[in-house]
Design a protein around this motif. Structure first.
Motif, short mmCIF file in Angstrom:
data_model
loop_
_atom_site.label_atom_id
_atom_site.label_comp_id
_atom_site.label_asym_id
_atom_site.label_seq_id
_atom_site.Cartn_x
_atom_site.Cartn_y
_atom_site.Cartn_z
N ALA A 154 17.23 -43.47 -21.66
CA ALA A 154 15.49 -44.91 -20.22
C ALA A 154 14.81 -45.91 -20.06
CB ALA A 154 15.80 -43.93 -19.61
N ARG A 155 14.64 -45.23 -21.90
CA ARG A 155 13.67 -46.91 -22.43
C ARG A 155 14.16 -47.34 -22.49
NH1 ARG A 155 9.52 -48.16 -22.73
NH2 ARG A 155 9.62 -48.13 -20.16
N GLU A 156 15.13 -47.92 -23.79
CA GLU A 156 15.88 -49.04 -24.18
C GLU A 156 16.12 -49.39 -22.64
OE1 GLU A 156 18.56 -46.96 -26.31
OE2 GLU A 156 17.02 -46.91 -28.06
N GLU A 157 17.71 -48.84 -21.48
CA GLU A 157 17.78 -49.42 -20.46
C GLU A 157 16.16 -49.89 -19.44
OE1 GLU A 157 20.13 -46.42 -18.32
OE2 GLU A 157 21.77 -46.90 -20.00
N THR A 195 15.06 -36.71 -15.66
CA THR A 195 13.26 -36.07 -16.45
C THR A 195 13.38 -34.44 -16.65
OG1 THR A 195 11.63 -36.39 -16.83
CG2 THR A 195 12.25 -35.24 -14.44
N GLY A 196 12.69 -33.86 -17.87
CA GLY A 196 12.41 -33.18 -17.75
C GLY A 196 11.63 -33.16 -19.33
N CYS A 197 11.38 -31.90 -20.74
CA CYS A 197 10.57 -32.21 -21.69
C CYS A 197 10.87 -32.70 -22.56
CB CYS A 197 9.62 -31.09 -21.16
SG CYS A 197 8.54 -30.85 -23.11
N TYR A 204 16.16 -33.26 -23.81
CA TYR A 204 15.77 -34.81 -23.01
C TYR A 204 15.41 -35.78 -24.06
CZ TYR A 204 15.90 -31.95 -18.83
OH TYR A 204 16.93 -31.74 -17.70
N THR A 205 15.26 -35.80 -25.37
CA THR A 205 15.03 -37.05 -26.23
C THR A 205 15.71 -38.51 -26.43
OG1 THR A 205 13.60 -35.62 -28.18
CG2 THR A 205 14.37 -37.32 -28.95
#
Length: 460
Positions: free
Chosen positions: A445-448, A428-430, A438-439
């Protein structure tokens, strides 16, 4: 009043909204008080700004600092805050919140020593002092939210909760942690504290917030045995840990406690809540805890509230946008902020000369220094704590202290994407202000997480 997103361009607009909401939030335009040094035990923080513990979920599998961890703490140290409160560090393997949670051990001690030495040097330069920021390492056991291996949760609970158990898919017959297991934890915390001292930290924090193990014990009204039921029993382990840490590390090593003052959770499963209305604060036990912590010899306090994993995360951190699946609260963020400020005011009043770090500032964006200066001026806290905003704007303290304010285009926008990465088991980060780093991490992470959810749906 209904929830609103941040939309203020001037301090006057914010003042008008505060008046319209009828909340008690002061704004002090003279920011000089933020430069005030703060004595913490035998140490001196060079100013009244603090970086709160912000977990990155990005250490190496052995708990040692990764490239991202080093980058984060270098950025925090360069930022010029007087207090650098490091993230949650697990004291036992089974109590890690994720496989990449920080964990200081004898095997990786040298790596921590190196990083602490680097952050100290950077902080000495940024604060223009001989000693730099006071550095505290947060010690934790994740309890209910333990996930030490892969994506499978391994909850370690100290009481059953009819509201939280179903959310986690826990049956009513899952065994509770035994009193014997809990009784061995002070030794584990003491060992971690000794290592922290050897690594160069100025002190440790015994984490007792956000429904992790010790926080949940504070609300274990229904638990039987040595650690449940009465107030004395529910606070026993926290106080035993503090005693063990102090005995192991000596009086010149700081001991802090970041604790939940109010759970916003129904009785008898919440701490600091009225028995008939979970939204009403009952200060008797929380103030009793503050008194007990001070008598136990803590050097620093920071109060928090709520459970960020449940459906009322605004109690912990007011926001514009919530994480996926979490409802938008039916209260104005200024009301949430006023509640957090009031908790800190009460804590500082009870703690007397023990410094207290306030929180709840990020939603105010570029206007947060004015609220912080007001709280300091009125004696409501000793430090202004910067949480999520430190991910987005790590050099905010330097801008505030040296340039008289924060730049709006660098501020945290409270979009909850940093929280979403954690929920998706990513690093995590901004995502907004630190997009280059971090994009892609957020998207992966969203896809997984979506694939895992789809697979669970197919297997039902």
């Amino acid at each position: 009043m209904e929830h609103q997103r941040f939309h203020y361009h001037t301090l006057e607009e914010l003042k008008e909204e505060i008046h319209s909401c009828g909340v008690s939030i002061g704004l002090e335009e003279d920011l000089g008080i933020l430069k005030r040094p703060v004595k913490i035990g035998g140490s001196l923080a060079p100013n009244s700004l603090a970086v709160l513990p912000m977990e990155g979920c990005d250490s190496e599998l052995d708990g040692s600092p990764s490239k991202l961890v080093r980058r984060r703490y270098h950025r925090f140290a360069k930022g010029g805050a007087g207090l650098l409160w490091w993230e949650a560090n697990a004291v036992v393997e089974e109590g890690r919140a994720n496989p990449h949670q920080m964990m200081l051990t004898e095997e990786n001690l040298c790596q921590f020593k190196k990083l602490v030495k680097e952050t100290k040097a950077l902080s000495v330069k940024s604060t223009k002092t001989d000693h730099g920021a006071v550095q505290i390492l947060q010690l934790t056991h994740s309890g209910r939210y333990s996930r030490p291996y892969g994506h499978q949760a391994y909850p370690m609970i100290v009481h059953h909760d009819p509201f939280l158990d179903p959310c986690m898919g826990l049956s009513g017959d899952i065994p509770l942690l035994s009193d014997d297991y809990l009784a061995h934890l002070p030794e584990a915390y003491a060992k971690s504290a000794i290592l922290a001292r050897e690594a160069g930290f100025d002190g440790v924090d015994i984490k007792a917030c956000h429904r992790y193990l010790i926080s949940e014990l504070l609300a274990s009204h229904t638990r039987e045995g040595r650690y449940g039921g009465s107030f004395e029993n529910r606070t026993r382990l926290l106080l035993e840990i503090i005693q063990a840490v102090k005995k192991a590390t000596g009086n010149d090593f700081l001991v802090a406690c970041r604790f939940n003052i109010f759970d916003a959770h129904p009785y008898p499963y919440g701490f600091g809540c009225d028995r008939d209305d979970m939204w009403q604060f009952d200060d008797r036990e929380p103030m009793g805890l503050v008194k007990a912590l001070c008598q136990a010899g803590v050097d620093l306090l920071s109060n928090s509230a709520g459970n960020p994993y449940y459906i009322y995360p605004q109690v912990t951190r007011p926001f514009d946008y919530s994480s996926m699946g979490i409802p938008i609260p039916r209260e104005h963020p200024l009301i949430s902020i006023e509640r957090l400020f009031d908790f800190t005011r009460r804590t500082q009043s009870e703690a007397g000369g023990i410094p207290v770090v306030g929180n709840g500032y990020s939603w105010l964006r570029q206007f947060l220094p004015y609220a912080g200066a007001s709280n300091l001026k009125n004696g409501f806290c000793s430090f202004v704590g910067l949480g999520r905003s430190s991910f987005a704007y790590p050099d905010a303290p330097q801008d505030i202290l040296e340039h008289g304010g924060m730049r709006p285009e660098k501020c945290c926008v409270t979009c909850s994407k940093c929280t979403q990465i954690m929920r998706d088991h990513g690093q995590t980060g901004c995502v907004v202000r630190d997009a280059e780093t971090y994009t892609s991490i957020y998207q992966k992470a969203r896809e997984e997480a979506a694939r895992r959810e789809a697979n669970r749906g197919e297997n039902r």
